[in-house]
Write a protein that holds these residues in place. Structure first.
Motif, short mmCIF file in Angstrom:
data_model
loop_
_atom_site.label_atom_id
_atom_site.label_comp_id
_atom_site.label_asym_id
_atom_site.label_seq_id
_atom_site.Cartn_x
_atom_site.Cartn_y
_atom_site.Cartn_z
N LYS A 136 -6.70 -3.43 1.41
CA LYS A 136 -5.31 -2.97 1.41
C LYS A 136 -4.50 -3.98 2.21
O LYS A 136 -4.74 -4.16 3.41
CB LYS A 136 -5.20 -1.58 2.03
CG LYS A 136 -3.78 -1.30 2.50
CD LYS A 136 -3.28 0.07 2.31
CE LYS A 136 -1.81 0.14 2.73
NZ LYS A 136 -1.18 1.38 2.48
N ASP A 140 -2.69 3.48 -3.07
CA ASP A 140 -3.95 3.30 -2.31
C ASP A 140 -5.10 3.97 -3.07
O ASP A 140 -6.22 3.46 -3.12
CB ASP A 140 -3.85 3.97 -0.93
CG ASP A 140 -2.89 3.28 0.03
OD1 ASP A 140 -2.38 2.20 -0.32
OD2 ASP A 140 -2.68 3.83 1.13
N GLY A 170 2.66 7.42 -1.98
CA GLY A 170 1.65 6.55 -1.36
C GLY A 170 0.38 6.42 -2.19
O GLY A 170 -0.63 5.89 -1.74
N LYS A 181 -4.88 -4.24 -2.87
CA LYS A 181 -3.71 -3.39 -3.09
C LYS A 181 -2.54 -3.92 -2.27
O LYS A 181 -2.68 -4.15 -1.05
CB LYS A 181 -4.03 -1.95 -2.70
CG LYS A 181 -2.91 -0.98 -2.99
CD LYS A 181 -2.14 -0.65 -1.76
CE LYS A 181 -0.81 0.01 -2.08
NZ LYS A 181 -0.17 0.54 -0.87
N LYS A 190 0.05 6.78 8.28
CA LYS A 190 0.43 6.46 6.91
C LYS A 190 -0.28 5.23 6.34
O LYS A 190 -0.17 4.94 5.17
CB LYS A 190 1.94 6.18 6.94
CG LYS A 190 2.71 6.70 5.76
CD LYS A 190 4.18 6.37 5.96
CE LYS A 190 4.72 5.55 4.81
NZ LYS A 190 5.93 4.81 5.12
#
Ligand code: ADP
Ligand code: ASP
Ligand code: MG
Length: 429
Positions: free
Chosen positions: A179, A162, A159, A15, A217
């Motif tokens: 990620k 994810d 967000g 990602k 975050k």
């Protein structure tokens, strides 16, 4: 998840966040990295966010057209950010000689509920992905979006790419979900607040879930939850270099050696107080049921200042829900004869997290000592098995964080958290 299959080839879902694909040059860099991974025989599915601050720009554009854009149309609009970046990434890979194809969330059958702007993934049908991988294509999927079974476009919440990545990794039985972001892993605190914060080699799913839910975050809490539920191994690492990052996996004994692995904070909540309540059973239930009926989540709760048969109740809730919550509470207060309802938006919640808290008593006491040393007052506290949270004034945040960081010696955590080499087996380095 409906696609579940085993495979002998290793497969990876990567990602890339908005900052990693913010410019054409960065998109070409990402394309190169993906091609390198694919060259060593790994099947790559890449999930991308919208470029840079595209989503914010689209939202403000909508707000210039109408004050409160309708959620369905907002989803139609913001989902284009990811559609653009995934097409550009596929073009970049092709221009560098690779084989790539891009798909939107709906095209690959990411089926969600109908809660526009905050939809939850119900299943991943995975149309086209396996066929494309089998033909040697690198597959690029637009993050953050899906479709209802009535063909309505939805998005998963800010967000949310994810979540797309982890859900795809689970559905495709990928060996790992990476990620790739602007930090080199998960740190003992947000490096933007504590620049010296150290990268952790590994965290348990539970620790990461607490850290994310409490404001870190770096990974979306719903992505961590999905990874935990489906046993997806997560690897958070830099999109700018190839160094190993942080693994999120099942808890292992060594993780309990230090009481705290991370410090985080959240400034997105407000503190609400309902004053002069009768101190008797059922009052709190009435208040929280009214908020729950309006889908408002309440977090830290404290009953304070009991004066005979009268008491005050304070709790936190998302600042975004304040406009909805206050009228409900004021109406209830008027009807039941309670006192004033007050709100304070200048608060911050600081939290420490660590699996080791279970076996190290006195962690909360040390947190309060650290706050006291930096002359920070806290009157709302909440704990679980592996976290302690304190609500403080937001103006005290920059004093509180370094003091807690020092108290728990968060500079020395990583040495105690070495990863087992076997986990690196098939991964590119
Ligand atoms: P992406 O766009 O790649 O999803 P985000 O901006 O959503 O990236 O998340 C990465 C950011 O998370 C980092 O830039 C960092 O400021 C922040 N962050 C907060 N807490 C942590 C932490 N404990 N470790 C690493 N990064 C953190
Ligand atoms: N582009 C979306 C956002 O900015 C989703 C994501 O980046 O994960 O929230
Ligand atoms: Mg993000």
């Amino acid at each position: 998840m409906s696609v579940k299959m085993s495979s002998s080839t290793s497969r990876i879902v990567q990602k890339y966040g908005g900052s990693s694909v913010a410019t054409p040059e960065l998109i070409l860099k990402v394309a190169n990295r993906i091609i390198e991974t694919s060259k060593i025989g790994i099947e790559v599915v890449a999930v991308v966010s919208a470029m840079g601050s595209t989503t914010n720009k689209l939202i403000s554009l909508a707000k210039r057209i109408c004050g409160r854009p309708p959620d369905r149309e907002l989803d139609m609009l913001v989902s284009t950010g990811e559609q653009a970046s995934c097409a550009l990434l596929a073009m970049a890979i092709q221009s560098l000689g690779g084989k790539a194809v891009s798909f939107t969330g709906s095209q690959v059958g990411i089926i969600t509920d109908a809660a526009h702007t905050k939809a939850r993934i119900l299943k991943v049908e995975g149309h086209g992905i396996l066929e494309a991988l089998e033909k040697g294509f690198i597959v690029i999927v637009a993050g953050f979006q899906g479709m209802t079974d009535a063909f309505e476009i939805t998005t998963l919440g800010r967000g949310g790419s994810d979540i797309t990545a982890v859900a795809l990794a689970a559905a495709l039985n990928a060996d790992v979900c990476e990620k790739l972001t602007d930090e080199d892993g998960v740190h003992t605190a947000d490096p933007r607040k504590i620049p010296e914060a150290r990268r952790l080699d590994a965290l348990s799913y539970e620790e990461m879930l607490e850290l994310s839910s409490l404001g870190a975050k770096v990974l979306h809490p719903r992505a961590v939850e999905c990874a935990m539920n489906h046993g997806v191994k997560l690897h958070v690492r830099s999109s700018f270099h190839n160094e190993e990052g942080t693994w999120i996996k099942e808890e292992e004994a060594y993780m309990e050696q230090s009481p705290v692995c991370g410090l985080t904070y959240d400034v997105s909540e407000a503190k609400v107080s309902v004053l002069e309540l009768p101190d008797k059973p059922g009052v709190a239930a009435k208040i929280f049921s009214a908020l729950a009926a309006a889908q408002i989540n309440v977090d830290v709760i404290v009953l304070n200042n009991t004066r005979g048969t009268i008491t005050d109740l304070s709790f936190t809730l998302p600042k975004n829900d304040l406009d909805k919550a206050l009228p409900i509470l004021r109406e209830l207060s008027g009807k039941e004869g309670y006192g004033a309802v007050t709100a304070n938006t200048n608060i911050a919640k600081v939290s420490i997290v660590g699996a080791g808290m279970r076996s190290h008593p006195g962690v909360a006491a040390r947190m309060f000592e650290a706050l006291a040393r930096s002359e920070v007052n806290s009157n709302l506290i909440s704990t679980s098995e592996i976290k302690v949270s304190c609500v403080i004034s937001d103006k005290d945040l920059d004093r509180a964080l370094p003091s807690i960081y020092k108290e728990f010696d968060l500079d020395s955590v990583p040495e105690k958290r070495r990863i087992s080499k076997s986990m690196e087996a098939k991964m590119p380095s």
